[in-house]
Design a protein around this motif. Structure first.
Motif, mmCIF file in Angstrom:
data_model
loop_
_atom_site.group_PDB
_atom_site.id
_atom_site.type_symbol
_atom_site.label_atom_id
_atom_site.label_comp_id
_atom_site.label_asym_id
_atom_site.label_seq_id
_atom_site.Cartn_x
_atom_site.Cartn_y
_atom_site.Cartn_z
ATOM 1 N N ALA A 104 0.777 -1.128 -0.032
ATOM 2 C CA ALA A 104 0.102 -0.027 -0.089
ATOM 3 C C ALA A 104 0.775 1.309 -0.084
ATOM 4 N N ASP A 105 0.534 2.144 -0.858
ATOM 5 C CA ASP A 105 1.004 3.595 -0.852
ATOM 6 C C ASP A 105 0.977 4.309 0.253
ATOM 7 N N VAL A 106 1.877 4.779 0.925
ATOM 8 C CA VAL A 106 1.574 5.780 2.054
ATOM 9 C C VAL A 106 1.927 7.176 1.926
ATOM 10 N N SER A 107 2.325 7.359 0.707
ATOM 11 C CA SER A 107 2.601 8.969 0.545
ATOM 12 C C SER A 107 1.650 9.871 1.037
ATOM 13 N N THR A 108 0.176 9.622 0.866
ATOM 14 C CA THR A 108 -0.771 10.293 1.369
ATOM 15 C C THR A 108 -1.162 10.363 2.710
ATOM 16 N N THR A 109 -0.764 9.210 3.353
ATOM 17 C CA THR A 109 -0.750 9.270 4.713
ATOM 18 C C THR A 109 0.399 10.200 5.185
ATOM 19 N N GLN A 110 1.546 10.002 4.757
ATOM 20 C CA GLN A 110 2.600 11.006 5.180
ATOM 21 C C GLN A 110 2.166 12.289 4.879
ATOM 22 N N ARG A 111 1.515 12.794 3.910
ATOM 23 C CA ARG A 111 1.482 14.091 3.400
ATOM 24 C C ARG A 111 0.216 14.692 4.175
ATOM 25 N N VAL A 112 -0.764 13.859 4.509
ATOM 26 C CA VAL A 112 -1.828 14.355 5.166
ATOM 27 C C VAL A 112 -1.941 14.315 6.626
ATOM 28 N N LEU A 113 -1.454 13.337 7.193
ATOM 29 C CA LEU A 113 -1.382 13.126 8.511
ATOM 30 C C LEU A 113 0.031 13.765 9.094
ATOM 31 N N GLY A 114 1.124 13.748 8.648
ATOM 32 C CA GLY A 114 2.377 13.943 8.942
ATOM 33 C C GLY A 114 3.050 12.751 9.702
ATOM 34 N N TYR A 115 2.797 11.462 9.030
ATOM 35 C CA TYR A 115 2.961 10.325 9.894
ATOM 36 C C TYR A 115 4.625 9.980 9.195
ATOM 37 N N ARG A 116 5.249 9.352 10.188
ATOM 38 C CA ARG A 116 6.655 9.215 10.053
ATOM 39 C C ARG A 116 6.993 7.743 10.448
ATOM 40 N N PRO A 117 6.796 6.800 9.496
ATOM 41 C CA PRO A 117 7.170 5.429 9.843
ATOM 42 C C PRO A 117 8.770 5.123 9.555
ATOM 43 N N LEU A 118 9.073 4.188 10.391
ATOM 44 C CA LEU A 118 10.542 3.769 10.579
ATOM 45 C C LEU A 118 10.825 2.531 10.128
ATOM 46 N N ASP A 119 10.077 1.586 10.344
ATOM 47 C CA ASP A 119 10.527 0.181 10.015
ATOM 48 C C ASP A 119 10.325 -0.349 8.693
ATOM 49 N N ASP A 120 11.112 -1.463 8.340
ATOM 50 C CA ASP A 120 11.269 -1.932 7.138
ATOM 51 C C ASP A 120 11.585 -3.260 7.129
ATOM 52 N N ALA A 121 10.603 -4.127 6.488
ATOM 53 C CA ALA A 121 10.410 -5.585 6.803
ATOM 54 C C ALA A 121 11.872 -6.045 6.117
ATOM 55 N N TRP A 122 12.370 -5.390 4.984
ATOM 56 C CA TRP A 122 13.670 -5.622 4.432
ATOM 57 C C TRP A 122 14.894 -4.936 4.856
ATOM 58 N N ALA A 123 14.875 -4.490 6.137
ATOM 59 C CA ALA A 123 16.096 -3.636 6.595
ATOM 60 C C ALA A 123 17.282 -4.383 6.692
ATOM 61 N N ASP A 124 17.217 -5.702 6.960
ATOM 62 C CA ASP A 124 18.385 -6.557 7.298
ATOM 63 C C ASP A 124 19.001 -7.227 5.850
#
Length: 258
Positions: free
Chosen positions: A234-254
């Motif tokens: 799911a695209d979260v660009s709208t969530t970030q733009r509209v809410l100021g959401y700042r996600p940190l975690d990535d399932a592929w981080a490692d």
């Protein structure tokens, strides 16, 4: 409206569920929390008190929401395989009761927890956008589409603004998990990102962003809720733009970049 002390009172329904009990200790210290669930008790680990509330009882909801600045509605049956009989009380009747009670109590912001299951019928390769209309592949997803429509009704007919969160694959543990599917990885929502999502949903100003109305119209937004994965269902660009959401975690981080 905010309390006389200036600290917002935020009521959480379904607080003893997986998302509620995991995120409650991480919500802003400046909030006054009123945690509710079907049975009173304490959240394991944090010891936070939970008050009893049946969300199908509109009068009880109105009493619980008195003086609240915001209501986060997490209560409901979260099973995509659930039957109509299992879903009807909490997911359908309860969602209406909570929404109507929030309006009656003059709550500023109602956050209804929808699900990516509300848009689960499109092909697997389709990246879900916040603007996509509900198209569920199961009855559970249909009840979440109903929650979004109830939220739209509230925002259109009252002073209560609404955020409908299409929650992804919430899991308290970091991936991978036994039997993990690529779809689950791409839709993962971590605990700290879920707490950040709830914070942003309560605190965001929905009137305008960059000089224009936000989301699906002033006072109402449907947004996707996943972590900051490298590959996102799911695209979260709208969530970030509209809410100021700042996600940190990535399932592929490692994992190394391809």
């Amino acid at each position: 409206m905010p309390s006389a002390s200036g600290a917002p009172l935020v009521v959480v329904t379904g607080a003893a569920g997986r998302i509620g009990r995991s995120t409650a200790p991480l919500l802003p210290a400046g909030w006054r929390l009123r945690l509710t669930d079907l049975r009173a008790g304490q959240l394991p680990g944090s010891g936070l008190a939970v008050e009893a509330l049946d969300v199908t009882d509109e009068a009880a909801c109105a009493a619980a929401f008195e003086g609240a600045d915001a209501v986060i509605h997490l209560a409901g049956v979260p099973d995509p395989a659930a039957t109509w009989e299992q879903l009807l009380p909490a997911n359908v009747v309860g969602t209406h009761a909570v929404a109507a009670a929030a309006v009656a109590a003059g709550v500023r912001r109602l956050v209804v927890c929808s699900s990516l299951q509300a848009v689960s019928a499109p092909p697997a390769e389709h990246q879900v956008r916040s603007e996509d209309p509900p198209r569920p592949a199961n009855l559970y997803g249909a009840t979440k589409g109903w929650a979004e429509l109830v939220g739209s009704w509230v925002a259109a007919t009252s002073s209560t603004s609404v955020v409908a969160l299409r929650i992804g694959y919430f899991n308290e543990l970091r991936p991978p998990w036994p039997g993990t599917t690529p779809r689950e990885l791409a839709a993962w929502l971590s605990v700290r990102d879920a707490a950040e999502l709830l914070r942003a949903s309560v605190e965001a100003d929905l009137r305008e962003v960059d000089g224009g109305p936000v989301g699906h119209g002033a006072g109402f937004a449907v947004v996707n809720g996943t972590s900051a994965g490298r590959y996102r269902k799911a695209d979260v660009s709208t969530t970030q733009r509209v809410l100021g959401y700042r996600p940190l975690d990535d399932a592929w981080a490692d994992e190394p970049l391809p």
